[in-house]
Design an enzyme around this catalytic site. Structure first.
Site, PDB file in Angstrom:
ATOM      1  N   SER A 119       0.823  -1.208   0.000  1.00 60.28           N
ATOM      2  CA  SER A 119       0.000   0.000   0.000  1.00 60.28           C
ATOM      3  C   SER A 119       0.856   1.255   0.000  1.00 60.28           C
ATOM      4  O   SER A 119       0.350   2.337  -0.247  1.00 60.28           O
ATOM      5  CB  SER A 119      -0.907  -0.009   1.226  1.00 60.28           C
ATOM      6  OG  SER A 119      -0.127  -0.102   2.394  1.00 60.28           O
ATOM      7  N   HIS A 140      -1.828  -2.348  -6.618  1.00 60.14           N
ATOM      8  CA  HIS A 140      -2.434  -2.021  -5.328  1.00 60.14           C
ATOM      9  C   HIS A 140      -3.956  -2.148  -5.422  1.00 60.14           C
ATOM     10  O   HIS A 140      -4.627  -1.268  -5.978  1.00 60.14           O
ATOM     11  CB  HIS A 140      -2.005  -0.606  -4.910  1.00 60.14           C
ATOM     12  CG  HIS A 140      -2.500  -0.204  -3.566  1.00 60.14           C
ATOM     13  ND1 HIS A 140      -2.725   1.103  -3.217  1.00 60.14           N
ATOM     14  CD2 HIS A 140      -2.810  -0.939  -2.463  1.00 60.14           C
ATOM     15  CE1 HIS A 140      -3.156   1.144  -1.966  1.00 60.14           C
ATOM     16  NE2 HIS A 140      -3.218  -0.080  -1.498  1.00 60.14           N
ATOM     17  N   GLU A 152      -4.584   0.374  -8.419  1.00 63.38           N
ATOM     18  CA  GLU A 152      -3.577   1.406  -8.652  1.00 63.38           C
ATOM     19  C   GLU A 152      -2.330   0.661  -9.146  1.00 63.38           C
ATOM     20  O   GLU A 152      -1.806  -0.199  -8.444  1.00 63.38           O
ATOM     21  CB  GLU A 152      -3.305   2.074  -7.295  1.00 63.38           C
ATOM     22  CG  GLU A 152      -2.713   3.435  -7.343  1.00 63.38           C
ATOM     23  CD  GLU A 152      -2.496   4.022  -5.930  1.00 63.38           C
ATOM     24  OE1 GLU A 152      -2.414   3.284  -4.921  1.00 63.38           O
ATOM     25  OE2 GLU A 152      -2.372   5.249  -5.848  1.00 63.38           O
ATOM     26  N   ASN A 190      -3.185   6.360  -1.088  1.00 60.34           N
ATOM     27  CA  ASN A 190      -2.932   6.564   0.336  1.00 60.34           C
ATOM     28  C   ASN A 190      -2.309   7.923   0.656  1.00 60.34           C
ATOM     29  O   ASN A 190      -2.388   8.381   1.791  1.00 60.34           O
ATOM     30  CB  ASN A 190      -2.081   5.424   0.888  1.00 60.34           C
ATOM     31  CG  ASN A 190      -2.951   4.214   1.166  1.00 60.34           C
ATOM     32  OD1 ASN A 190      -4.082   4.358   1.622  1.00 60.34           O
ATOM     33  ND2 ASN A 190      -2.449   3.024   0.873  1.00 60.34           N
TER      34      ASN A 190
HETATM   35  N1  CAA Z   1     -15.916  -9.093   0.788  1.00 62.65           N
HETATM   36  C1  CAA Z   1     -16.711  -9.335  -0.268  1.00 62.65           C
HETATM   37  N2  CAA Z   1     -17.845  -8.626  -0.487  1.00 62.65           N
HETATM   38  C2  CAA Z   1     -18.180  -7.687   0.414  1.00 62.65           C
HETATM   39  C3  CAA Z   1     -17.380  -7.412   1.540  1.00 62.65           C
HETATM   40  C4  CAA Z   1     -16.202  -8.169   1.704  1.00 62.65           C
HETATM   41  N3  CAA Z   1     -15.371  -7.962   2.734  1.00 62.65           N
HETATM   42  N4  CAA Z   1     -17.967  -6.409   2.246  1.00 62.65           N
HETATM   43  C5  CAA Z   1     -19.076  -6.072   1.580  1.00 62.65           C
HETATM   44  N5  CAA Z   1     -19.218  -6.847   0.475  1.00 62.65           N
HETATM   45  C6  CAA Z   1     -20.277  -6.779  -0.509  1.00 62.65           C
HETATM   46  C7  CAA Z   1     -21.599  -7.185   0.088  1.00 62.65           C
HETATM   47  O1  CAA Z   1     -21.773  -8.575  -0.013  1.00 62.65           O
HETATM   48  C8  CAA Z   1     -22.575  -6.432  -0.760  1.00 62.65           C
HETATM   49  O2  CAA Z   1     -22.758  -7.109  -1.990  1.00 62.65           O
HETATM   50  P1  CAA Z   1     -24.208  -7.241  -2.630  1.00 62.65           P
HETATM   51  O3  CAA Z   1     -24.890  -5.937  -2.473  1.00 62.65           O
HETATM   52  O4  CAA Z   1     -23.924  -7.581  -4.026  1.00 62.65           O
HETATM   53  O5  CAA Z   1     -24.806  -8.323  -1.842  1.00 62.65           O
HETATM   54  C9  CAA Z   1     -21.856  -5.155  -1.114  1.00 62.65           C
HETATM   55  O6  CAA Z   1     -20.459  -5.402  -0.890  1.00 62.65           O
HETATM   56  C10 CAA Z   1     -22.301  -4.004  -0.236  1.00 62.65           C
HETATM   57  O7  CAA Z   1     -22.121  -4.408   1.111  1.00 62.65           O
HETATM   58  P2  CAA Z   1     -23.099  -4.028   2.307  1.00 62.65           P
HETATM   59  O8  CAA Z   1     -24.478  -3.818   1.784  1.00 62.65           O
HETATM   60  O9  CAA Z   1     -22.901  -5.004   3.394  1.00 62.65           O
HETATM   61  O10 CAA Z   1     -22.520  -2.690   2.904  1.00 62.65           O
HETATM   62  P3  CAA Z   1     -22.183  -1.331   2.215  1.00 62.65           P
HETATM   63  O11 CAA Z   1     -23.172  -0.945   1.174  1.00 62.65           O
HETATM   64  O12 CAA Z   1     -21.936  -0.422   3.336  1.00 62.65           O
HETATM   65  O13 CAA Z   1     -20.805  -1.587   1.461  1.00 62.65           O
HETATM   66  C11 CAA Z   1     -18.480  -1.412   1.492  1.00 62.65           C
HETATM   67  C12 CAA Z   1     -19.698  -2.067   2.122  1.00 62.65           C
HETATM   68  C13 CAA Z   1     -18.358  -1.836   0.042  1.00 62.65           C
HETATM   69  C14 CAA Z   1     -17.271  -1.914   2.270  1.00 62.65           C
HETATM   70  C15 CAA Z   1     -18.646   0.144   1.588  1.00 62.65           C
HETATM   71  O14 CAA Z   1     -18.914   0.511   2.906  1.00 62.65           O
HETATM   72  C16 CAA Z   1     -17.447   0.895   1.107  1.00 62.65           C
HETATM   73  O15 CAA Z   1     -17.249   1.091  -0.072  1.00 62.65           O
HETATM   74  N6  CAA Z   1     -16.593   1.373   2.065  1.00 62.65           N
HETATM   75  C17 CAA Z   1     -15.379   2.067   1.756  1.00 62.65           C
HETATM   76  C18 CAA Z   1     -14.331   1.084   1.330  1.00 62.65           C
HETATM   77  C19 CAA Z   1     -13.027   1.748   1.012  1.00 62.65           C
HETATM   78  O16 CAA Z   1     -12.861   2.940   1.068  1.00 62.65           O
HETATM   79  N7  CAA Z   1     -12.044   0.917   0.681  1.00 62.65           N
HETATM   80  C20 CAA Z   1     -10.721   1.361   0.430  1.00 62.65           C
HETATM   81  C21 CAA Z   1      -9.947   1.241   1.697  1.00 62.65           C
HETATM   82  S1  CAA Z   1      -8.311   1.824   1.485  1.00 62.65           S
HETATM   83  C22 CAA Z   1      -7.495   0.526   0.833  1.00 62.65           C
HETATM   84  O17 CAA Z   1      -7.975  -0.555   0.679  1.00 62.65           O
HETATM   85  C23 CAA Z   1      -6.127   0.806   0.447  1.00 62.65           C
HETATM   86  C24 CAA Z   1      -5.095   0.757   1.474  1.00 62.65           C
HETATM   87  O18 CAA Z   1      -3.957   0.560   1.079  1.00 62.65           O
HETATM   88  C25 CAA Z   1      -5.315   1.038   2.897  1.00 62.65           C
END
Ligand code: CAA
Length: 283
Positions: A119, A140, A152, A190
């Site tokens: 990351s 990434h 990325e 990030n």
């Molecule tokens: N694995 C697989 N699928 C998942 C999951 C997981 N861990 N978490 C959620 N899902 C799926 C659910 O099954 C659901 O799918 P369907 O609608 O098709 O059934 C869909 O995602 C939406 O989930 P929820 O309805 O439970 O919840 P939500 O609408 O709040 O979405 C989320 C969950 C997608 C995580 C959303 O909250 C989100 O986009 N959050 C922000 C995520 C983000 O910013 N990620 C980047 C982090 S930074 C990074 O990764 C880089 C780094 O280097 C730190």
């Protein structure tokens, strides 16, 4: 030659997600970890995700079986001897990555691309321990990998255009969107995300608002799917701190100093969702 055989190193949250999307795209995957239990946990998560896809009518039971059939366990890096690409998603520790990439350089075929899901660690420095720096690249993925569209793609100083192109094509095959960036601390995702999260933690530390209020403001006011403190818990506070330290050290600019409250939580072992407690309580 197009990419068909993949090794993913690390069966944790990111590695298992990467293995899942590769297998779903028809690629053959060796999912490598040091421990059999870690592999079992990873394949368990993949199975759960695929079962949900079957329940939701997005995949048949036969397709699920076929996807799982394309993933095989590996406990030895030497299994990279016949792959076209390795995607390393092990711990964020430069010494460990050096050791993994040195070994991969010895055991992987000459044509194989060595990618890292780091990351924030410098791709150029990881590439420098190999004899094929032009074939080393950053891929990434974002968490949760099966859901998030972005990959990325980070070019190290020596990464060749040909390798970049192949990785871009593979990313499209995974139904993800590749975005090209250069190798600077924190890359782009990030470098922008973490200072926002860090600022949210300073805001909490200074008593400007409660954690719920900070998260509501960003969710309702900016349409973010999660507030920054909830997102920090989801990513892991140790990871957030680590990335802030990479930015702070890499740029030598005090604007990237990690919040003392973030340090304190990490010292307390309150690392977010994975430990049951971070800014919020998950027990
Ligand atoms: N694995 C697989 N699928 C998942 C999951 C997981 N861990 N978490 C959620 N899902 C799926 C659910 O099954 C659901 O799918 P369907 O609608 O098709 O059934 C869909 O995602 C939406 O989930 P929820 O309805 O439970 O919840 P939500 O609408 O709040 O979405 C989320 C969950 C997608 C995580 C959303 O909250 C989100 O986009 N959050 C922000 C995520 C983000 O910013 N990620 C980047 C982090 S930074 C990074 O990764 C880089 C780094 O280097 C730190």
């Amino acid at each position: 030659m197009s990419i068909q055989n993949v090794m993913v190193i690390g069966a944790g949250q990111m590695g298992s997600g990467i293995a899942q999307v590769c297998a779903q795209a028809g690629l053959t995957v060796k999912l490598n970890d040091m421990k059999q239990e870690a592999y079992e946990r990873g394949i368990g998560t993949i199975t759960k995700n695929l079962s949900r896809n079957v329940e939701k009518g997005r995949m048949t039971e036969e397709e699920k079986t076929a996807v799982l059939g394309r993933i095989t366990p590996s406990l030895d890096l030497k299994d990279a001897h016949d792959v076209d690409i390795v995607i390393e998603a092990a711990v964020e520790n430069m010494a460990i990555k050096h050791s993994i990439f040195k070994t991969l350089d010895e055991v992987a075929p000459k044509h194989a691309i060595l990618a890292t899901n780091t990351s924030s660690l410098p791709i150029t420095e990881i590439a420098a321990v190999t004899n094929r720096p032009e074939q080393v690249i950053g891929m990434h993925f974002m968490n949760p990998v099966p859901v998030m569209k972005l990959v990325e793609i980070i070019r190290g100083l020596a990464t060749s255009d040909e390798v970049y192109k192949k990785v871009e094509e593979m990313t499209l095959q995974l139904s993800k969107t590749p975005v090209e960036v250069n190798d600077f601390p924190g890359f782009v995702a990030n470098r922008i995300l973490m200072p926002m999260i860090n600022e949210a933690i300073f805001t909490l530390q200074e008593g400007v608002a409660t954690k719920e209020a900070i998260d509501d403001i960003m969710k309702l006011g900016m349409n973010h799917p999660m507030g920054p403190l909830q997102l920090a818990d989801f990513i892991g506070l140790d990871t957030c701190l680590y990335i802030m330290e990479v930015l702070h050290e890499g740029f030598g600019d005090s604007k990237y100093r990690p919040s003392p409250l973030l340090r304190q939580y990490v010292k307390a072992g309150w690392l977010g969702k994975k430990t049951g407690r971070g800014f919020y309580d998950y027990t």
